[in-house]
Design a protein around this motif. Structure first.
Motif, short mmCIF file in Angstrom:
data_model
loop_
_atom_site.label_atom_id
_atom_site.label_comp_id
_atom_site.label_asym_id
_atom_site.label_seq_id
_atom_site.Cartn_x
_atom_site.Cartn_y
_atom_site.Cartn_z
N ALA A 136 -0.31 1.99 -13.49
CA ALA A 136 -1.35 1.07 -13.95
C ALA A 136 -2.35 1.78 -14.84
O ALA A 136 -2.78 1.26 -15.88
N ARG A 137 -2.69 3.01 -14.44
CA ARG A 137 -3.64 3.78 -15.26
C ARG A 137 -3.04 4.11 -16.62
O ARG A 137 -3.72 4.06 -17.64
N ASP A 138 -1.74 4.44 -16.67
CA ASP A 138 -1.09 4.75 -17.94
C ASP A 138 -1.07 3.54 -18.85
O ASP A 138 -1.28 3.66 -20.08
N ALA A 139 -0.80 2.37 -18.25
CA ALA A 139 -0.80 1.15 -19.06
C ALA A 139 -2.20 0.89 -19.63
O ALA A 139 -2.35 0.55 -20.81
N ARG A 140 -3.22 1.05 -18.79
CA ARG A 140 -4.60 0.87 -19.27
C ARG A 140 -4.95 1.90 -20.33
O ARG A 140 -5.60 1.59 -21.33
N ALA A 141 -4.48 3.16 -20.14
CA ALA A 141 -4.76 4.20 -21.13
C ALA A 141 -4.07 3.88 -22.45
O ALA A 141 -4.63 4.12 -23.54
N GLY A 142 -2.83 3.34 -22.43
CA GLY A 142 -2.15 2.97 -23.66
C GLY A 142 -2.90 1.88 -24.41
O GLY A 142 -3.03 1.92 -25.64
N GLU A 143 -3.40 0.87 -23.68
CA GLU A 143 -4.18 -0.19 -24.30
C GLU A 143 -5.44 0.36 -24.93
O GLU A 143 -5.81 0.02 -26.07
N LEU A 144 -6.12 1.24 -24.19
CA LEU A 144 -7.35 1.84 -24.72
C LEU A 144 -7.05 2.70 -25.94
O LEU A 144 -7.83 2.73 -26.90
N ASP A 145 -5.91 3.43 -25.93
CA ASP A 145 -5.54 4.26 -27.08
C ASP A 145 -5.28 3.40 -28.32
O ASP A 145 -5.67 3.74 -29.44
N ARG A 146 -4.63 2.22 -28.10
CA ARG A 146 -4.38 1.32 -29.23
C ARG A 146 -5.69 0.81 -29.81
O ARG A 146 -5.89 0.80 -31.04
N LEU A 147 -6.60 0.43 -28.93
CA LEU A 147 -7.90 -0.05 -29.41
C LEU A 147 -8.66 1.07 -30.13
O LEU A 147 -9.31 0.83 -31.14
N GLU A 148 -8.54 2.29 -29.60
CA GLU A 148 -9.26 3.42 -30.23
C GLU A 148 -8.69 3.73 -31.62
O GLU A 148 -9.44 3.98 -32.57
N ARG A 149 -7.35 3.68 -31.78
CA ARG A 149 -6.75 3.92 -33.08
C ARG A 149 -7.19 2.86 -34.08
O ARG A 149 -7.50 3.15 -35.24
N GLU A 150 -7.23 1.59 -33.64
CA GLU A 150 -7.67 0.52 -34.52
C GLU A 150 -9.12 0.71 -34.93
O GLU A 150 -9.48 0.53 -36.11
N CYS A 151 -9.95 1.09 -33.98
CA CYS A 151 -11.38 1.32 -34.29
C CYS A 151 -11.53 2.49 -35.27
O CYS A 151 -12.33 2.44 -36.21
N ARG A 152 -10.72 3.59 -35.05
CA ARG A 152 -10.80 4.72 -35.96
C ARG A 152 -10.36 4.35 -37.37
O ARG A 152 -10.92 4.83 -38.37
N TYR A 153 -9.37 3.46 -37.49
CA TYR A 153 -8.90 3.04 -38.81
C TYR A 153 -10.02 2.28 -39.54
O TYR A 153 -10.27 2.51 -40.72
#
Length: 380
Positions: free
Chosen positions: A192-209
């Motif tokens: 569950a933590r990995d899934a949440r971390a993947g979602e947060l990583d996707r949001l972070e990449r989008e924000c960085r872009y």
């Protein structure tokens, strides 16, 4: 009756030795007194005979050494065999002695074995068998800490230990099941933590872009603004350079105005970096002072030349005096050498007279041929 002495072995050996020495002396005398062999060469046959004798002696010595070595090897082999036989005999005798002792001299067959028996205390019965056996106060048979029921208590302890081990096994199995359940829950939490971390990583990449695009636009605006500022500064610098060149061309330094070099510290003092040269009056004063300095330098050189001439004259006079002293010294040395020559000639004449006196008066006993004939008669 006339007694004749019979020669024994010692006399014969002595006669043989004397004859051998006499023959050697004759051969030696023939070699030494032979002028041809002594001056031209050596006695080759005698040397060959000596070489043959030496070779025969070496061969005899080698044969003796080989015979001695072979005898030593035989003796060593015989000694080894005898030593092995002796060891085997000693071993056999030792085995027989040990067998006899084991069969007929056992320790338990001795009369005093009961006194030396090491297991005598093990064979004796204890004074009491159980802790409940009555003993007196002064019997010294019952002490604190003794445990005569040790074997029975040991069995009870072993049974209790087995029960404890079984209980520990059951508890360990239960703990292992609990651990497996906890690991399963932990793995689910990790997923569950990995899934949440993947979602947060996707949001972070989008924000960085999005931030990168904003920074790109901001940097482009900064570049445009910097280019405009550089153009303005360049135009201002060109205007300043033109004004500076005009000011330099119209300044007192390039126009060589003499008034600007005057210093406020005095009328005869000038500012170094503003000074442009002397006027006509200053040049006249400079040339006059230069002529005075040249006259002073010429007078100084004349005085130095005069002093140098005086020193040269003094050096020449000293050199002439030294030459005169050298001539006088050479004359004195020649006189001394002539006197020594005369003395040496006189001493040589005296020496000749002395030798003549010794030769004619003192040493007048001349040896005859008989005196020289007694030498060189033997080789020793």
């Amino acid at each position: 009756m006339m007694k004749l002495q019979i020669a024994n072995d010692q006399d014969r050996k002595e006669a043989q030795n004397r004859e051998r020495r006499r023959q050697c002396e004759l051969e030696r005398r023939g070699r030494i007194f032979n002028a041809r062999n002594r001056k031209i060469g050596v006695d080759v046959p005698f040397l060959q005979r000596q070489i043959a004798e030496k070779k025969a002696e070496r061969e005899d010595e080698q044969r003796r050494n080989l015979a001695f070595a072979s005898q030593m090897i035989k003796d060593s082999e015989l000694a080894s065999v005898l030593e092995a036989r002796e060891r085997e005999e000693r071993r056999r005798i030792g085995v027989e002695i040990d067998a006899f002792r084991q069969k007929y001299q056992r320790p338990e067959d001795r009369r005093e074995y009961d006194l030396n028996d090491p297991d005598v205390l093990k064979k004796q019965l204890p004074p009491r068998v159980d802790d409940g056996d009555p003993v007196g106060l002064s019997s010294a048979q019952k002490f604190e800490g003794e445990d005569l029921n040790y074997e029975e208590r040991k069995k009870l302890m072993a049974a209790q230990k087995n029960a404890w081990l079984e209980q520990q096994v059951q508890e360990r199995k239960a703990a292992e099941e609990e651990r497996k359940k906890a690991e399963a829950a932990y793995m689910m939490a990790i997923k569950a933590r990995d899934a949440r971390a993947g979602e947060l990583d996707r949001l972070e990449r989008e924000c960085r872009y999005r931030l990168g695009q904003a920074n790109l636009r901001y940097n482009e605006a900064l570049v445009t603004e910097r280019k405009q500022l550089e153009q303005v500064l360049k135009e201002q610098e060109e205007a300043d350079n033109c004004a500076e060149m005009y000011n330099m061309l119209t300044s007192d330094m390039l126009t060589e105005n003499p008034d600007v070099s005057k210093s406020a510290l005095g009328k005869n003092r000038a500012i170094g970096y503003m000074y442009k040269g002397m006027n006509q009056e200053e040049l006249k004063k400079f040339y006059a002072a230069q002529k005075e300095q040249m006259a002073a330098s010429k007078a100084k050189r004349d005085a130095e030349d005069k002093m140098e001439a005086e020193w040269q004259a003094l050096a020449k006079s000293i050199q002439r005096e030294a030459q005169r002293l050298d001539i006088q010294e050479n004359r004195t040395r020649r006189n001394i050498a002539r006197q020594m020559l005369e003395e040496n000639q006189l001493m040589a004449l005296q020496q000749k007279e002395k030798e003549k006196y010794f030769r004619e008066v003192v040493y007048n006993n001349t040896p005859t041929d008989d005196y020289y004939a007694q030498f060189n008669t033997t080789t020793r």
